[in-house]
Motif scaffolding. Structure first.
Motif, PDB file in Angstrom:
ATOM      1  N   GLY A 152       0.803  -1.228   0.000  1.00  0.00           N
ATOM      2  CA  GLY A 152       0.000   0.000   0.000  1.00  0.00           C
ATOM      3  C   GLY A 152       0.824   1.260   0.000  1.00  0.00           C
ATOM      4  O   GLY A 152       0.371   2.317  -0.436  1.00  0.00           O
ATOM      5  N   GLY A 153       2.053   1.171   0.511  1.00  0.00           N
ATOM      6  CA  GLY A 153       2.932   2.338   0.504  1.00  0.00           C
ATOM      7  C   GLY A 153       2.540   3.365   1.549  1.00  0.00           C
ATOM      8  O   GLY A 153       2.187   3.033   2.682  1.00  0.00           O
ATOM      9  N   GLY A 154       2.560   4.604   1.158  1.00  0.00           N
ATOM     10  CA  GLY A 154       2.289   5.686   2.097  1.00  0.00           C
ATOM     11  C   GLY A 154       3.461   6.645   2.149  1.00  0.00           C
ATOM     12  O   GLY A 154       4.360   6.604   1.301  1.00  0.00           O
ATOM     13  N   TYR A 155       3.450   7.487   3.149  1.00  0.00           N
ATOM     14  CA  TYR A 155       4.480   8.509   3.279  1.00  0.00           C
ATOM     15  C   TYR A 155       5.044   8.521   4.688  1.00  0.00           C
ATOM     16  O   TYR A 155       4.359   8.228   5.672  1.00  0.00           O
ATOM     17  N   LEU A 156       6.310   8.898   4.752  1.00  0.00           N
ATOM     18  CA  LEU A 156       7.012   8.931   6.024  1.00  0.00           C
ATOM     19  C   LEU A 156       6.475  10.013   6.943  1.00  0.00           C
ATOM     20  O   LEU A 156       6.340   9.822   8.155  1.00  0.00           O
ATOM     21  N   TRP A 157       6.154  11.184   6.350  1.00  0.00           N
ATOM     22  CA  TRP A 157       5.835  12.345   7.171  1.00  0.00           C
ATOM     23  C   TRP A 157       4.459  12.307   7.837  1.00  0.00           C
ATOM     24  O   TRP A 157       4.151  13.179   8.639  1.00  0.00           O
ATOM     25  N   SER A 158       3.636  11.332   7.533  1.00  0.00           N
ATOM     26  CA  SER A 158       2.348  11.221   8.235  1.00  0.00           C
ATOM     27  C   SER A 158       2.453  10.311   9.456  1.00  0.00           C
ATOM     28  O   SER A 158       1.448  10.051  10.112  1.00  0.00           O
ATOM     29  N   LYS A 159       3.660   9.867   9.763  1.00  0.00           N
ATOM     30  CA  LYS A 159       3.848   8.851  10.804  1.00  0.00           C
ATOM     31  C   LYS A 159       4.730   9.326  11.944  1.00  0.00           C
ATOM     32  O   LYS A 159       5.584  10.202  11.777  1.00  0.00           O
ATOM     33  N   LEU A 160       4.530   8.706  13.091  1.00  0.00           N
ATOM     34  CA  LEU A 160       5.412   8.850  14.240  1.00  0.00           C
ATOM     35  C   LEU A 160       6.000   7.469  14.510  1.00  0.00           C
ATOM     36  O   LEU A 160       5.263   6.476  14.538  1.00  0.00           O
ATOM     37  N   ILE A 161       7.320   7.401  14.714  1.00  0.00           N
ATOM     38  CA  ILE A 161       8.020   6.123  14.764  1.00  0.00           C
ATOM     39  C   ILE A 161       8.845   6.035  16.052  1.00  0.00           C
ATOM     40  O   ILE A 161       9.548   6.989  16.411  1.00  0.00           O
ATOM     41  N   ARG A 162       8.795   4.886  16.678  1.00  0.00           N
ATOM     42  CA  ARG A 162       9.586   4.674  17.891  1.00  0.00           C
ATOM     43  C   ARG A 162      11.078   4.723  17.543  1.00  0.00           C
ATOM     44  O   ARG A 162      11.562   3.951  16.704  1.00  0.00           O
ATOM     45  N   ARG A 163      11.810   5.624  18.178  1.00  0.00           N
ATOM     46  CA  ARG A 163      13.236   5.779  17.849  1.00  0.00           C
ATOM     47  C   ARG A 163      14.032   4.529  18.181  1.00  0.00           C
ATOM     48  O   ARG A 163      14.979   4.160  17.465  1.00  0.00           O
ATOM     49  N   GLU A 164      13.674   3.857  19.249  1.00  0.00           N
ATOM     50  CA  GLU A 164      14.376   2.639  19.653  1.00  0.00           C
ATOM     51  C   GLU A 164      14.367   1.597  18.536  1.00  0.00           C
ATOM     52  O   GLU A 164      15.338   0.865  18.338  1.00  0.00           O
ATOM     53  N   LEU A 165      13.256   1.542  17.795  1.00  0.00           N
ATOM     54  CA  LEU A 165      13.144   0.599  16.684  1.00  0.00           C
ATOM     55  C   LEU A 165      14.113   0.978  15.561  1.00  0.00           C
ATOM     56  O   LEU A 165      14.793   0.115  14.989  1.00  0.00           O
ATOM     57  N   ILE A 166      14.183   2.264  15.243  1.00  0.00           N
ATOM     58  CA  ILE A 166      15.097   2.734  14.199  1.00  0.00           C
ATOM     59  C   ILE A 166      16.535   2.420  14.564  1.00  0.00           C
ATOM     60  O   ILE A 166      17.327   1.957  13.727  1.00  0.00           O
ATOM     61  N   GLU A 167      16.896   2.630  15.828  1.00  0.00           N
ATOM     62  CA  GLU A 167      18.269   2.413  16.254  1.00  0.00           C
ATOM     63  C   GLU A 167      18.592   0.927  16.420  1.00  0.00           C
ATOM     64  O   GLU A 167      19.724   0.502  16.169  1.00  0.00           O
ATOM     65  N   LYS A 168      17.625   0.140  16.833  1.00  0.00           N
ATOM     66  CA  LYS A 168      17.856  -1.298  17.010  1.00  0.00           C
ATOM     67  C   LYS A 168      18.327  -1.936  15.712  1.00  0.00           C
ATOM     68  O   LYS A 168      19.232  -2.782  15.709  1.00  0.00           O
ATOM     69  N   TYR A 169      17.711  -1.531  14.599  1.00  0.00           N
ATOM     70  CA  TYR A 169      18.060  -2.088  13.293  1.00  0.00           C
ATOM     71  C   TYR A 169      18.931  -1.130  12.475  1.00  0.00           C
ATOM     72  O   TYR A 169      19.203  -1.397  11.314  1.00  0.00           O
ATOM     73  N   HIS A 170      19.348  -0.042  13.097  1.00  0.00           N
ATOM     74  CA  HIS A 170      20.171   0.993  12.469  1.00  0.00           C
ATOM     75  C   HIS A 170      19.629   1.332  11.080  1.00  0.00           C
ATOM     76  O   HIS A 170      20.344   1.259  10.065  1.00  0.00           O
ATOM     77  N   LEU A 171      18.369   1.686  11.038  1.00  0.00           N
ATOM     78  CA  LEU A 171      17.728   2.042   9.778  1.00  0.00           C
ATOM     79  C   LEU A 171      18.156   3.447   9.366  1.00  0.00           C
ATOM     80  O   LEU A 171      18.051   4.391  10.141  1.00  0.00           O
ATOM     81  N   ARG A 172      18.609   3.568   8.142  1.00  0.00           N
ATOM     82  CA  ARG A 172      19.024   4.852   7.609  1.00  0.00           C
ATOM     83  C   ARG A 172      18.545   4.984   6.164  1.00  0.00           C
ATOM     84  O   ARG A 172      18.142   4.014   5.530  1.00  0.00           O
ATOM     85  N   PHE A 173      18.609   6.198   5.656  1.00  0.00           N
ATOM     86  CA  PHE A 173      18.132   6.497   4.313  1.00  0.00           C
ATOM     87  C   PHE A 173      19.269   6.443   3.298  1.00  0.00           C
ATOM     88  O   PHE A 173      20.427   6.723   3.627  1.00  0.00           O
ATOM     89  N   ARG A 174      18.913   6.136   2.063  1.00  0.00           N
ATOM     90  CA  ARG A 174      19.875   6.272   0.975  1.00  0.00           C
ATOM     91  C   ARG A 174      20.115   7.755   0.690  1.00  0.00           C
ATOM     92  O   ARG A 174      19.211   8.572   0.820  1.00  0.00           O
ATOM     93  N   GLU A 175      21.326   8.078   0.278  1.00  0.00           N
ATOM     94  CA  GLU A 175      21.696   9.460  -0.019  1.00  0.00           C
ATOM     95  C   GLU A 175      21.728   9.696  -1.528  1.00  0.00           C
ATOM     96  O   GLU A 175      21.846   8.764  -2.313  1.00  0.00           O
ATOM     97  N   HIS A 176      21.581  10.956  -1.911  1.00  0.00           N
ATOM     98  CA  HIS A 176      21.706  11.390  -3.304  1.00  0.00           C
ATOM     99  C   HIS A 176      20.659  10.764  -4.219  1.00  0.00           C
ATOM    100  O   HIS A 176      20.917  10.572  -5.414  1.00  0.00           O
ATOM    101  N   VAL A 177      19.503  10.423  -3.681  1.00  0.00           N
ATOM    102  CA  VAL A 177      18.441   9.848  -4.511  1.00  0.00           C
ATOM    103  C   VAL A 177      17.112  10.495  -4.137  1.00  0.00           C
ATOM    104  O   VAL A 177      16.978  11.116  -3.085  1.00  0.00           O
ATOM    105  N   ILE A 178      16.106  10.339  -5.026  1.00  0.00           N
ATOM    106  CA  ILE A 178      14.750  10.720  -4.676  1.00  0.00           C
ATOM    107  C   ILE A 178      13.982   9.465  -4.282  1.00  0.00           C
ATOM    108  O   ILE A 178      14.457   8.343  -4.466  1.00  0.00           O
ATOM    109  N   LEU A 179      12.787   9.637  -3.733  1.00  0.00           N
ATOM    110  CA  LEU A 179      11.956   8.513  -3.262  1.00  0.00           C
ATOM    111  C   LEU A 179      12.705   7.663  -2.238  1.00  0.00           C
ATOM    112  O   LEU A 179      12.483   6.456  -2.132  1.00  0.00           O
ATOM    113  N   GLU A 180      13.587   8.309  -1.487  1.00  0.00           N
ATOM    114  CA  GLU A 180      14.426   7.592  -0.534  1.00  0.00           C
ATOM    115  C   GLU A 180      13.650   7.048   0.662  1.00  0.00           C
ATOM    116  O   GLU A 180      14.140   6.192   1.397  1.00  0.00           O
TER     117      GLU A 180
END
Length: 229
Positions: A152-180
């Protein structure tokens, strides 16, 4: 100060929309908040606007700068390294977040102990309101629900995300691209335990990015992809 929500805002040549974006963020009803603006080598007056804002609201506004243009993904990564809150939110510098947005999302996230909370948004160019996370896909995530969310997709900016989850899996964005944000969201849906949705429109998606791409005459195929989102 205990920080409940860190809001990350990448900024690149946004002087025409930045003041409005900032205005709604510095007047959020959630008080325990930090606003992490990342100037991504802007060549207009964006940095001056950000510095002025920081001087007026030093307790909540923090301005970071990249050493080279990294795109929205790289700018967000820089802010993720210093964010210190319970939850993370994202805003684009040409959009508007309702002044109650982060208080309402945070309250729901805490009350339901959710990894992610999603809200509705107003799609200005199409004059419609959308909530991507359907009721049947909320709460504890099964494989079927994850499939629905990823497809279904969606957008990042409509969401609130637990920071602990992001850090647990060290989730990061790709650089120098669109639709990242697309693959970032897919990873989030894959590793999250649960998700909640709030039946309120709390974000206005203005979609200036598409206009900039058209003006720069970037590949027609990219514009077609964006128009189909």
């Amino acid at each position: 100060m205990s920080v409940k929500v860190s809001v990350i805002i990448p900024v690149y040549n946004s002087e025409k929309t930045l003041v409005s974006c900032i205005g709604n963020l510095v007047h959020q009803t959630l008080t325990d908040i930090e606003l992490l603006f990342v100037n991504d080598c802007s060549i207009d007056n964006s940095l001056s606007i950000l510095k002025n804002c920081s001087s007026q609201f030093p307790d909540i506004v923090h301005v970071l700068s990249t050493q080279e243009n990294l795109g929205a993904g790289g700018a967000r990564n820089l802010a993720l390294e210093i964010a210190k809150s319970e939850y993370i939110g994202f805003v684009d510098s040409d959009d508007l977040a309702d002044t109650t947005m982060f208080e309402k999302l945070y309250q729901m996230a805490v009350s339901g102990n959710y990894d992610i909370v999603d809200c509705g948004f107003y799609y200005q160019s199409k004059d419609i309101s959308i909530l991507y996370t359907a009721d049947e896909d909320t709460h504890f995530l099964t494989d079927i629900k994850r499939n629905h969310l990823i497809c279904g997709g969606g957008y990042l900016w409509s969401k609130l995300i637990r920071r602990e989850l992001i850090e647990k899996y060290h989730l990061r964005f790709r650089e120098h691209v669109i639709l990242e944000d697309m693959d970032f969201l897919m990873y989030l849906f894959a590793v999250s335990s649960n998700i909640g949705n709030l039946h309120e429109v709390l974000y206005i998606y203005i979609k200036i990015l598409l206009l900039l791409l058209l003006k720069k005459k970037i590949w027609k195929s990219i514009v077609i992809i964006l128009c189909r989102l």
